[in-house]
Design an enzyme around this catalytic site. Structure first.
Site, PDB file in Angstrom:
ATOM      1  N   PHE A 129      58.403  97.492 -50.803  1.00  0.00           N
ATOM      2  CA  PHE A 129      57.413  97.840 -51.778  1.00  0.00           C
ATOM      3  C   PHE A 129      57.321  97.111 -52.929  1.00  0.00           C
ATOM      4  CE2 PHE A 129      55.107 100.757 -54.997  1.00  0.00           C
ATOM      5  CZ  PHE A 129      54.361 101.083 -54.309  1.00  0.00           C
ATOM      6  N   ASP A 198      66.468 102.577 -52.032  1.00  0.00           N
ATOM      7  CA  ASP A 198      65.296 103.033 -52.419  1.00  0.00           C
ATOM      8  C   ASP A 198      64.929 104.293 -51.318  1.00  0.00           C
ATOM      9  OD1 ASP A 198      62.387 103.916 -52.578  1.00  0.00           O
ATOM     10  OD2 ASP A 198      62.418 101.989 -53.678  1.00  0.00           O
ATOM     11  N   TYR A 223      57.123 112.523 -55.691  1.00  0.00           N
ATOM     12  CA  TYR A 223      55.829 112.951 -55.523  1.00  0.00           C
ATOM     13  C   TYR A 223      55.427 112.878 -54.080  1.00  0.00           C
ATOM     14  CZ  TYR A 223      54.675 108.108 -57.098  1.00  0.00           C
ATOM     15  OH  TYR A 223      54.986 106.823 -57.057  1.00  0.00           O
ATOM     16  N   LYS A 224      56.016 112.335 -53.363  1.00  0.00           N
ATOM     17  CA  LYS A 224      55.778 112.305 -51.976  1.00  0.00           C
ATOM     18  C   LYS A 224      56.255 113.375 -51.120  1.00  0.00           C
ATOM     19  CE  LYS A 224      55.651 107.121 -52.727  1.00  0.00           C
ATOM     20  NZ  LYS A 224      56.443 106.276 -52.751  1.00  0.00           N
ATOM     21  N   ARG A 372      47.728 104.275 -41.984  1.00  0.00           N
ATOM     22  CA  ARG A 372      49.003 104.956 -42.198  1.00  0.00           C
ATOM     23  C   ARG A 372      48.953 106.612 -42.311  1.00  0.00           C
ATOM     24  NH1 ARG A 372      52.917 104.085 -47.343  1.00  0.00           N
ATOM     25  NH2 ARG A 372      51.194 105.554 -48.284  1.00  0.00           N
TER      26      ARG A 372
HETATM   27  C1  PLP Z   1      56.223 105.068 -53.777  1.00  0.00           C
HETATM   28  C2  PLP Z   1      57.134 103.949 -54.058  1.00  0.00           C
HETATM   29  C3  PLP Z   1      57.540 103.529 -55.320  1.00  0.00           C
HETATM   30  C4  PLP Z   1      56.592 104.179 -56.343  1.00  0.00           C
HETATM   31  O1  PLP Z   1      57.261 103.712 -57.606  1.00  0.00           O
HETATM   32  P1  PLP Z   1      56.727 104.319 -59.049  1.00  0.00           P
HETATM   33  O2  PLP Z   1      57.510 103.983 -59.965  1.00  0.00           O
HETATM   34  O3  PLP Z   1      56.630 105.733 -58.918  1.00  0.00           O
HETATM   35  O4  PLP Z   1      55.140 103.856 -58.906  1.00  0.00           O
HETATM   36  C5  PLP Z   1      58.529 102.763 -55.276  1.00  0.00           C
HETATM   37  N1  PLP Z   1      59.021 101.835 -54.370  1.00  0.00           N
HETATM   38  C6  PLP Z   1      58.835 102.525 -52.870  1.00  0.00           C
HETATM   39  C7  PLP Z   1      59.433 101.878 -51.860  1.00  0.00           C
HETATM   40  C8  PLP Z   1      57.777 103.314 -52.923  1.00  0.00           C
HETATM   41  O5  PLP Z   1      57.533 103.843 -51.754  1.00  0.00           O
END
Ligand code: PLP
Length: 397
Positions: A129, A198, A223-224, A372
């Protein structure tokens, strides 16, 4: 009724998690199938009332007294302890606060510092990501290390006595591939480096086993699959044996051993509070705490079993309802390599997702060609999965 619709009804009737759905606010009347809980989890039914109380009573009436009397001050660790069993962590290891991005920065720089001066290389998942990659690049530049992007499969070969730390995603956000956390962590340790994971797409979706597998540092999103609400604070895990050596690159007054001593010299707090920075975002944090009550009495093992059954069933329905060759799953077939989502490669995926959403099937589109779909076992039913696949087949016909 089709054979698959009948199968779905049977599976729903046998589903021990089915009653948990009533703990969420969902659109049962307008037939929306929500398959985007891996981006923003649905609203747990207890959150609006709790927030109303937090705002009107705790803030509105008690005001400053709430830091003590309403437990605001201790919320980051208290909520961390509520998340802990879902990711296999003991109490006192997790602190909640700041965004995932900020916590990745804290974790990576702290890992590099703990690895010591002789180790000058940082490995990062090449398909990560984007935020993780940007922060890894900045952390490497700040600490004078070299950043090397590698695929998770290449990690064992890329490791060496120069490796300081490795940042990996437990589940790939695009393909839904689940990486082998126990074995990768063990290889990283065999080379004397630190493993930073992560957990954005695994926390709340499957068992992680942080303590069991000796993960050094981990960061996850709330939040997921944890349904904490838009922008709810992330969490940071530090392995017990490393807590006293954790040297945060963002030491703030909230992580001081004596925050109200107001000393000009920094002295880090012991344990999880050392991962704090400044004043916590109390409204989001307490919305998350209320959201986590949806997990009362729910085992993450049961969630994982249902998640795999849902994604298996979705793939089966997609095969049955879609003309051959129209879509191709890029999510691995073997259970041990699959997270809680299905990603389908599809021509004109952006347009297809728009039409799906118009017809009440909400997933998301990831450029250039991925549809997705996320499956949240707490509130997604087998009948919904069948309906989503059927509508997809119609849209693609
Ligand atoms: C959703 C997600 C993020 C989100 O980071 P934020 O700081 O909350 O915007 C980071 N890394 C991964 C792998 C994600 O899926």
């Amino acid at each position: 009724m089709s054979e698959l619709a009948l199968l779905a009804e049977k599976a729903d009737a046998a589903d021990e998690l089915a009653p948990i759905r009533s703990r969420f606010v969902l659109d049962d009347h307008d037939d929306v199938v929500y398959l985007d809980g891996n981006s923003l989890g649905a609203l747990p039914a207890g959150v609006p009332g709790r927030l109303e109380d937090v705002v009107r009573h705790q803030w509105g009436r008690l005001r400053i007294r709430s830091w003590e009397e309403s437990g605001w001050w201790t919320a980051p660790e208290r909520i961390g302890d509520r998340i802990a069993p879902l990711v296999g962590a003991g109490p006192g290891r997790i602190v909640v606060g700041d965004s995932t991005s900020v916590n990745i920065f804290k974790a990576l720089v702290a890992a590099i510092r703990m690895a010591g001066d002789g180790r000058d290389e940082l490995l990062v998942d090449a398909s990560t990501f984007p935020t993780d990659g940007y922060i890894a690049e900045s952390a490497a530049r700040l600490t004078g290390r070299t950043l090397r992007p590698v695929t998770p499969a290449e990690v064992p070969e890329a490791l060496g006595d120069r490796t300081a730390a490795v940042l990996l995603n437990h589940v790939d956000y695009r393909t839904g591939r689940l990486h082998d956390l126990p074995s990768l962590t063990a290889s990283i340790h065999a080379h004397g480096a630190l493993a930073v994971w992560d957990l954005c797409h695994s926390a709340g979706a499957l068992p992680v086993g942080l303590d069991e597998h000796g993960v050094d540092l981990a960061v996850g999103c709330t939040y997921k699959y944890l349904n904490g609400g838009p922008g709810s604070p992330a969490f940071l895990y530090v392995r017990g044996a490393l807590q006293d050596r954790f040297d945060s690159p963002l030491p703030g007054w909230n992580s001081h051993a004596d925050p109200f001593g107001m000393s000009p010299a920094y002295a880090p707090a012991a344990g999880a509070p050392r991962g704090r920075v400044g004043t916590p975002d109390i409204l989001s944090m307490l919305a998350l705490e209320a959201a986590l009550e949806a997990w009362d009495g729910v085992s993450i093992t049961a969630v994982r079993a249902k998640s795999l059954a849902l994604t298996d069933f979705f793939l089966k329905c997609v095969t049955a309802y879609t003309e051959p060759g129209r879509v191709e799953s890029v999510t691995p077939e073997p259970h041990e390599e699959r997270g809680s989502q299905v990603a389908l490669r599809c021509a004109e995926a952006g347009e297809v997702m728009k039409r799906l959403i118009e017809r009440g099937v909400v997933g998301d589109f990831r450029r250039p060609d991925i549809l997705r779909f996320g499956f949240t076992p707490l509130y997604v039913s087998f009948s919904e999965v069948e309906r989503a696949a059927r509508v997809l087949g119609e849209v693609l016909a």
